[in-house]
Design an enzyme around this catalytic site. Structure first.
Site, short mmCIF file in Angstrom:
data_model
loop_
_atom_site.label_atom_id
_atom_site.label_comp_id
_atom_site.label_asym_id
_atom_site.label_seq_id
_atom_site.Cartn_x
_atom_site.Cartn_y
_atom_site.Cartn_z
N THR A 1 45.02 -36.65 -1.73
CA THR A 1 45.57 -36.41 -3.17
C THR A 1 46.34 -35.19 -3.35
O THR A 1 47.25 -35.09 -4.12
CB THR A 1 44.33 -36.48 -3.95
OG1 THR A 1 43.69 -37.82 -3.81
CG2 THR A 1 44.80 -36.10 -5.45
N THR B 1 40.09 -35.70 -0.02
CA THR B 1 38.66 -35.48 -0.11
C THR B 1 37.47 -36.29 0.38
O THR B 1 36.31 -36.09 0.58
CB THR B 1 38.28 -35.13 -1.80
OG1 THR B 1 38.68 -36.27 -2.41
CG2 THR B 1 39.19 -34.05 -2.15
N ASP B 2 38.20 -37.71 0.45
CA ASP B 2 37.23 -38.80 0.71
C ASP B 2 36.57 -38.71 2.06
O ASP B 2 35.41 -39.09 2.15
CB ASP B 2 37.80 -40.06 0.65
CG ASP B 2 38.23 -40.34 -0.96
OD1 ASP B 2 37.65 -39.60 -1.71
OD2 ASP B 2 38.86 -41.36 -1.33
C1 SIN Z 1 41.47 -37.41 -2.53
O1 SIN Z 1 42.23 -36.72 -1.82
O2 SIN Z 1 40.66 -36.83 -3.44
C2 SIN Z 1 41.39 -38.91 -2.37
C3 SIN Z 1 42.32 -39.48 -1.38
C4 SIN Z 1 42.00 -39.16 -0.01
O3 SIN Z 1 40.80 -38.97 0.34
O4 SIN Z 1 43.10 -39.25 0.83
#
Ligand code: SIN
Length: 327
Positions: free
Chosen positions: A23, A102-103
């Site tokens: 993200t 973050t995932d």
């Molecule tokens: C994020 O980064 O918050 C969600 C998408 C990902 O993990 O690439």
């Protein structure tokens, strides 16, 4: 690649920023849309250029991958680990920053911590909960904070920096679906805080363990064993375990991590199938699906080993162990 930095302090050592997507590199059609966006659209060079304060640092950068981290795969892990290892060996490099989604950040960070475990330099993961196009994007500040930590004299080990908090890789977990302060660590508070450009250290920098070494994840994707995560819950039975044992496409099942209830306890019906899996040579570990607290290994559940790790990091740990047996 070297950035055209307009101002770099005298003898500053270099920080390398490795982009993998997420993200933090995402874009939306509207600046007010923090949900309906596409991750992994902007290059790491663009992310750096969006933060003028980074011009004070001597930076190199490299785009290692460009993906939504829900789609993280073994090949990207191998590539990232190889590039981190390469740059850490450069004398002029003080630290590494990895921009990541973050995932699955907690999985990648643990993999790097176990395979490379730098004892003298920091590897700092960072990410964002809002896309780069957001009115109040959190990525630029997180990236600046991560570079600040990576430049910090004496800092070492694998960490994650988001929302002004620095977490060690062990026990790291995403705990919120949309808050900017979305990470925590089981059994541990933040290692440090980043406030107004300064680093306030709260506890010892992580790391110090002997690394398994890059050879453990040599670039032969077919060697990765199949390790699955199953969950114990009301009404659980062994159907999934039995199906995995019977599955014939792709690599055979080598390991199971069970996200158990409470203190890593297992539904009796599920436990019976897990015991059967053990007799078939499958490694089986049980951890807890509960957010906080250690697993206190108690009796019960026969030979199924209790592990005080999050299920996601336990799976990485088991993968690395089985890869070692392959070798
Ligand atoms: C994020 O980064 O918050 C969600 C998408 C990902 O993990 O690439």
């Amino acid at each position: 690649m070297n950035l055209p930095t307009p101002f770099v302090a005298g003898n500053a050592k270099r920080v390398v920023v490795l982009g993998t997507g997420g993200t933090i590199a995402g874009t939306a059609a509207s600046a007010t849309d923090a949900v309906g966006y596409t991750a992994a659209q902007r290059g790491v060079d663009v992310l750096i250029a969006a933060v003028p304060a980074l011009a004070r640092h001597a930076l190199d950068w490299e785009q290692v991958a460009q993906l939504d981290s829900k789609d993280m795969d073994f090949a990207a892990w191998q590539q990232l680990a190889a590039r981190i290892d390469h740059h850490l060996r450069r004398d002029e490099v003080q630290g590494i920053v990895v921009t990541h989604g973050t995932d699955t950040l907690e999985e990648t960070a643990w993999l790097i911590a176990r395979v490379i475990a730098p004892s003298a330099k920091p590897v700092v993961f960072t990410a964002a909960m809002r896309p780069a196009t957001s009115l109040q994007a959190d990525g630029p500040q997180n990236l600046l904070d991560a570079v600040t930590v990576a430049s910090q004299p004496g800092a070492h080990g694998v960490m994650a920096v988001l929302a002004g908090k620095v977490w060690g890789a062990a026990g790291l977990r995403k705990i919120h679906t949309y808050d900017l302060d979305a990470f925590s660590a089981v059994h541990a508070g933040p290692v440090a805080l980043v406030t107004s450009g300064g680093v306030q250290q709260l506890s010892a920098w992580p790391g110090g363990e002997k690394p398994l070494g890059l050879a453990r994840i040599a670039p032969d994707a077919t060697r990765w064993p199949r390790v699955e995560i199953v969950v114990s819950h009301a009404g659980a039975d062994g159907a999934i375990v039995d199906a995995l044992l019977a599955h014939r496409d792709g690599p055979p099942l080598r390991g199971l991590v069970v996200a158990g209830t409470g203190n890593a306890t297992l539904h009796t019906a599920l436990a019976a199938s897990l015991e059967h899996a053990l007799t078939r040579g499958v490694e089986v570990w049980r951890c807890s699906r509960v957010a906080e607290g250690p697993v206190i290994a108690a009796g019960g559940h026969g030979r199924i080993r209790a592990v005080s790790m999050t299920p996601w990091q336990a799976r990485v740990e088991m993968l690395l162990g089985l890869l070692g047996e392959n070798g």
